[in-house]
Design a protein around this motif. Sequence first.
Motif, PDB file in Angstrom:
ATOM      1  N   SER A 138       0.810  -1.222   0.000  1.00  0.00           N
ATOM      2  CA  SER A 138       0.000   0.000   0.000  1.00  0.00           C
ATOM      3  C   SER A 138       0.839   1.265   0.000  1.00  0.00           C
ATOM      4  N   GLY A 139       2.091   1.165   0.420  1.00  0.00           N
ATOM      5  CA  GLY A 139       2.934   2.359   0.506  1.00  0.00           C
ATOM      6  C   GLY A 139       2.739   3.144   1.788  1.00  0.00           C
ATOM      7  N   ILE A 140       2.054   2.553   2.785  1.00  0.00           N
ATOM      8  CA  ILE A 140       1.831   3.225   4.062  1.00  0.00           C
ATOM      9  C   ILE A 140       3.076   3.077   4.940  1.00  0.00           C
ATOM     10  N   THR A 141       3.503   4.175   5.553  1.00  0.00           N
ATOM     11  CA  THR A 141       4.604   4.146   6.509  1.00  0.00           C
ATOM     12  C   THR A 141       4.039   3.988   7.915  1.00  0.00           C
ATOM     13  N   VAL A 142       4.585   3.046   8.675  1.00  0.00           N
ATOM     14  CA  VAL A 142       4.131   2.827  10.053  1.00  0.00           C
ATOM     15  C   VAL A 142       5.295   3.079  10.996  1.00  0.00           C
ATOM     16  N   ILE A 143       5.051   3.887  12.022  1.00  0.00           N
ATOM     17  CA  ILE A 143       6.059   4.190  13.034  1.00  0.00           C
ATOM     18  C   ILE A 143       5.624   3.524  14.337  1.00  0.00           C
ATOM     19  N   ASP A 144       6.405   2.534  14.764  1.00  0.00           N
ATOM     20  CA  ASP A 144       6.065   1.732  15.932  1.00  0.00           C
ATOM     21  C   ASP A 144       6.694   2.351  17.183  1.00  0.00           C
ATOM     22  N   LEU A 145       5.834   2.796  18.106  1.00  0.00           N
ATOM     23  CA  LEU A 145       6.275   3.482  19.327  1.00  0.00           C
ATOM     24  C   LEU A 145       6.171   2.593  20.559  1.00  0.00           C
ATOM     25  N   THR A 146       6.045   1.285  20.371  1.00  0.00           N
ATOM     26  CA  THR A 146       5.827   0.395  21.508  1.00  0.00           C
ATOM     27  C   THR A 146       6.891   0.558  22.583  1.00  0.00           C
ATOM     28  N   ALA A 147       8.144   0.725  22.169  1.00  0.00           N
ATOM     29  CA  ALA A 147       9.241   0.822  23.139  1.00  0.00           C
ATOM     30  C   ALA A 147       9.422   2.227  23.709  1.00  0.00           C
ATOM     31  N   VAL A 148       8.671   3.209  23.201  1.00  0.00           N
ATOM     32  CA  VAL A 148       8.774   4.587  23.691  1.00  0.00           C
ATOM     33  C   VAL A 148       8.013   4.710  25.011  1.00  0.00           C
ATOM     34  N   LYS A 149       8.629   5.324  25.998  1.00  0.00           N
ATOM     35  CA  LYS A 149       8.005   5.503  27.311  1.00  0.00           C
ATOM     36  C   LYS A 149       7.679   6.978  27.552  1.00  0.00           C
ATOM     37  N   THR A 150       6.448   7.244  27.998  1.00  0.00           N
ATOM     38  CA  THR A 150       6.033   8.598  28.345  1.00  0.00           C
ATOM     39  C   THR A 150       5.283   8.546  29.671  1.00  0.00           C
ATOM     40  N   GLY A 151       4.758   9.676  30.091  1.00  0.00           N
ATOM     41  CA  GLY A 151       3.999   9.725  31.334  1.00  0.00           C
ATOM     42  C   GLY A 151       2.545   9.327  31.165  1.00  0.00           C
ATOM     43  N   ASP A 152       2.136   8.964  29.951  1.00  0.00           N
ATOM     44  CA  ASP A 152       0.760   8.596  29.664  1.00  0.00           C
ATOM     45  C   ASP A 152       0.496   7.170  30.149  1.00  0.00           C
ATOM     46  N   LYS A 153      -0.330   7.009  31.179  1.00  0.00           N
ATOM     47  CA  LYS A 153      -0.584   5.690  31.758  1.00  0.00           C
ATOM     48  C   LYS A 153      -1.311   4.761  30.799  1.00  0.00           C
ATOM     49  N   LEU A 154      -2.031   5.328  29.832  1.00  0.00           N
ATOM     50  CA  LEU A 154      -2.748   4.509  28.861  1.00  0.00           C
ATOM     51  C   LEU A 154      -1.911   4.221  27.623  1.00  0.00           C
ATOM     52  N   ASN A 155      -0.755   4.858  27.501  1.00  0.00           N
ATOM     53  CA  ASN A 155       0.111   4.700  26.319  1.00  0.00           C
ATOM     54  C   ASN A 155      -0.634   5.041  25.039  1.00  0.00           C
ATOM     55  N   HIS A 156      -1.524   6.021  25.128  1.00  0.00           N
ATOM     56  CA  HIS A 156      -2.383   6.370  23.991  1.00  0.00           C
ATOM     57  C   HIS A 156      -2.017   7.719  23.368  1.00  0.00           C
ATOM     58  N   GLY A 157      -1.146   8.463  24.034  1.00  0.00           N
ATOM     59  CA  GLY A 157      -0.807   9.798  23.525  1.00  0.00           C
ATOM     60  C   GLY A 157       0.677   9.987  23.287  1.00  0.00           C
ATOM     61  N   LYS A 158       1.381   8.912  22.980  1.00  0.00           N
ATOM     62  CA  LYS A 158       2.838   8.984  22.814  1.00  0.00           C
ATOM     63  C   LYS A 158       3.253   9.950  21.709  1.00  0.00           C
ATOM     64  N   PHE A 159       2.425  10.058  20.674  1.00  0.00           N
ATOM     65  CA  PHE A 159       2.781  10.908  19.538  1.00  0.00           C
ATOM     66  C   PHE A 159       2.964  12.365  19.938  1.00  0.00           C
ATOM     67  N   ALA A 160       2.283  12.783  20.993  1.00  0.00           N
ATOM     68  CA  ALA A 160       2.346  14.179  21.420  1.00  0.00           C
ATOM     69  C   ALA A 160       3.204  14.379  22.655  1.00  0.00           C
ATOM     70  N   GLU A 161       3.419  13.336  23.452  1.00  0.00           N
ATOM     71  CA  GLU A 161       4.111  13.490  24.730  1.00  0.00           C
ATOM     72  C   GLU A 161       5.592  13.131  24.678  1.00  0.00           C
ATOM     73  N   SER A 162       5.996  12.336  23.702  1.00  0.00           N
ATOM     74  CA  SER A 162       7.403  11.968  23.598  1.00  0.00           C
ATOM     75  C   SER A 162       8.183  13.067  22.883  1.00  0.00           C
ATOM     76  N   PRO A 163       9.220  13.638  23.510  1.00  0.00           N
ATOM     77  CA  PRO A 163      10.010  14.682  22.836  1.00  0.00           C
ATOM     78  C   PRO A 163      10.574  14.218  21.500  1.00  0.00           C
ATOM     79  N   GLU A 164      11.030  12.957  21.429  1.00  0.00           N
ATOM     80  CA  GLU A 164      11.611  12.447  20.185  1.00  0.00           C
ATOM     81  C   GLU A 164      10.567  12.404  19.069  1.00  0.00           C
TER      82      GLU A 164
END
Length: 418
Positions: free
Chosen positions: A311-337
């Motif tokens: 399909s040509g879709i790019t997927v960015i896997d953030l599973t290993a990224v840790k943030t303060g979000d207890k639900l791990n649902h907002g990593k895209f906005a909370e992780s500085p990287e």
Amino acid sequence: MFLRSVTREAKATRLAILLVFVMTLTACASRPVGVLVPSGTATDATQVDLLVATTRAPSTEPGVLFGGERAEQVSAAELVISIPPDKNRKIGEVQWPKKLPPNPETDFSTVSIKPLAQLSDARPWLIRTMPKSRRVLLFVHGFNNRYEDAVYRFAQIVHDSKTDVAPVIFTWPSRASIWDYNYDKESTNYSRDALEELLRRASENPAVGEITVMAHSMGSWLTVEALRQMAIRDGHVNSKIKDVILASPDLDVDVFRQQWLAMGSNKPKFTIFVSQDDRALALSRRISGNVDRVGQIDPSKEPYRTALERSGITVIDLTAVKTGDKLNHGKFAESPEVVRLLGDRLIAGQAVTESNVGLGDRLGAVALGTAQTVGSAASIAVSTPILVFDPNTRQNYKGQIDRFNTTVGNTVTTAVGQ
């Protein structure tokens, strides 16, 4: 036996809902209501000038502006949000005031609000905020968001990503309650035509050069539906809509496949942020017939890997990224990287591939001798915080591993599953 199984399933679902509910209460307990009362800014603070369009009904409550009920017509307003000086905050944080009025030195605050009679009245705002890139960033929030939640979060993303765009937010009627999942879902359906019209208006404006659409969670359903409608109505998605970023999309994978096909051949470039430890999507999956949600897939495994490459879709896997979000649902906005990645590449319309983020960087570091052993090299290769699966993933892996093998041998091949 069947009844016991059903009972266990029901108990597990209730437990999952209770867990998310408790976490949501913990996160929101200290927030005051009514923060959208103009209260000034600080000397070193940054101001973010937003255009906000909404299908929410107006609220009579001071400082709320719009509630969670549905309006018959789209409303619009210009909002200026003050963000505390960089020395007083961390990238990825929305610093909600603990009491009102807020302290602009340490809290997000509202500087000004200008209601617009209709969307066409936003032309002066567009002229004032349009950068040289002529790029518009349109954000669509997710489930369980108040109007001010969406506005402050988007202001944070715009500020922290340091992206050069005219920032527009579309906010739909969410009742901001964990118990109103179905109401919120129907509100996204209610808002499809309005978002499609907003995208069409922006695309037809000669001052606009390109549009990037970024959606979070349930807002991804609304976004993809609006684009699907546009493609069906016009025969294609408008060519000015170049990039679509879906963060933790609460989308049934089977439904997304059909939406994708309905958009035809001339689609925008799609980038999807996923995380297998997303607890909010785990709950959504459970209450939606146990069908995988797009935001929780493992892009390295079949059947998703081959389908994504085709399909040509790019997927960015953030599973290993840790943030303060207890639900791990907002990593895209909370992780500085991740926020920097958004600003440096994605919102700017640049391609993100595994060769320039994640595994490529780690293998390059190993090849330069920063790792001590082949064993540690293999460990680094499979534990990269941000993994990118782009349409050329296999080719990228092969080239990187071939170069790496020249230096340290062939054992890393097994580590990355090739």
